[in-house]
Design a protein around this motif. Structure first.
Motif, short mmCIF file in Angstrom:
data_model
loop_
_atom_site.label_atom_id
_atom_site.label_comp_id
_atom_site.label_asym_id
_atom_site.label_seq_id
_atom_site.Cartn_x
_atom_site.Cartn_y
_atom_site.Cartn_z
N ARG A 1 -6.61 6.58 8.41
CA ARG A 1 -7.05 7.92 8.02
C ARG A 1 -8.33 8.30 8.76
O ARG A 1 -9.04 7.45 9.27
N SER A 2 -8.62 9.60 8.72
CA SER A 2 -9.90 10.07 9.21
C SER A 2 -10.96 9.77 8.15
O SER A 2 -10.62 9.51 6.98
N ALA A 3 -12.22 9.82 8.53
CA ALA A 3 -13.30 9.62 7.56
C ALA A 3 -13.23 10.71 6.49
O ALA A 3 -13.43 10.43 5.30
N ASN A 4 -12.91 11.94 6.88
CA ASN A 4 -12.81 13.03 5.92
C ASN A 4 -11.72 12.74 4.88
O ASN A 4 -11.94 12.89 3.68
N SER A 5 -10.55 12.33 5.35
CA SER A 5 -9.46 12.02 4.42
C SER A 5 -9.82 10.86 3.51
O SER A 5 -9.49 10.87 2.31
N GLU A 6 -10.51 9.86 4.04
CA GLU A 6 -10.92 8.71 3.23
C GLU A 6 -11.88 9.15 2.13
O GLU A 6 -11.75 8.74 0.97
N ILE A 7 -12.82 10.03 2.46
CA ILE A 7 -13.77 10.54 1.47
C ILE A 7 -13.04 11.33 0.39
O ILE A 7 -13.33 11.18 -0.80
N LEU A 8 -12.06 12.15 0.78
CA LEU A 8 -11.31 12.93 -0.20
C LEU A 8 -10.56 12.01 -1.16
O LEU A 8 -10.50 12.27 -2.37
N ILE A 9 -10.00 10.93 -0.66
CA ILE A 9 -9.30 9.97 -1.51
C ILE A 9 -10.27 9.30 -2.47
O ILE A 9 -9.98 9.13 -3.66
N LEU A 10 -11.44 8.91 -1.98
CA LEU A 10 -12.44 8.29 -2.85
C LEU A 10 -12.90 9.24 -3.94
O LEU A 10 -13.06 8.84 -5.10
N ILE A 11 -13.08 10.51 -3.60
CA ILE A 11 -13.48 11.52 -4.59
C ILE A 11 -12.37 11.72 -5.62
O ILE A 11 -12.62 11.75 -6.83
N ARG A 12 -11.13 11.84 -5.14
CA ARG A 12 -9.99 12.00 -6.06
C ARG A 12 -9.90 10.83 -7.03
O ARG A 12 -9.72 11.03 -8.24
N ASP A 13 -10.06 9.61 -6.50
CA ASP A 13 -9.99 8.43 -7.36
C ASP A 13 -11.11 8.41 -8.40
O ASP A 13 -10.89 8.04 -9.55
N ALA A 14 -12.30 8.83 -8.00
CA ALA A 14 -13.43 8.88 -8.93
C ALA A 14 -13.17 9.90 -10.04
O ALA A 14 -13.47 9.66 -11.22
N ILE A 15 -12.61 11.04 -9.68
CA ILE A 15 -12.30 12.07 -10.68
C ILE A 15 -11.23 11.58 -11.64
O ILE A 15 -11.34 11.75 -12.86
N GLU A 16 -10.18 10.95 -11.11
CA GLU A 16 -9.12 10.41 -11.96
C GLU A 16 -9.68 9.37 -12.94
O GLU A 16 -9.33 9.37 -14.12
N LYS A 17 -10.54 8.49 -12.45
CA LYS A 17 -11.15 7.47 -13.31
C LYS A 17 -12.00 8.12 -14.41
O LYS A 17 -11.94 7.73 -15.57
N TYR A 18 -12.77 9.13 -14.05
CA TYR A 18 -13.60 9.85 -15.03
C TYR A 18 -12.71 10.49 -16.10
O TYR A 18 -12.98 10.39 -17.29
#
Length: 55
Positions: free
Chosen positions: A27-44
């Motif tokens: 993935r691109s760095a941008n896509s990786e960041i979006l996945i990390l953000i999505r995962d953090a929101i799901e966990k919250y």
């Protein structure tokens, strides 16, 4: 859905490591960041319930 832009400040070493992780995942760095953000929101939301956005 409108795509917004967000600028962040990041330590050079951390950015270099992010690129390694993103490259490994294909993935691109941008896509990786979006996945990390999505995962953090799901966990919250699992812990605290769905986040309601009034717009």
């Amino acid at each position: 859905m409108a795509i917004k832009s967000l600028s962040i400040r990041i330590d050079e070493k951390m950015l270099d490591k992010l690129h390694v992780v993103a490259d490994y995942e294909g993935r691109s760095a941008n896509s990786e960041i979006l996945i990390l953000i999505r995962d953090a929101i799901e966990k919250y939301e699992e812990k605290h319930g769905e986040i309601k956005i009034d717009k």
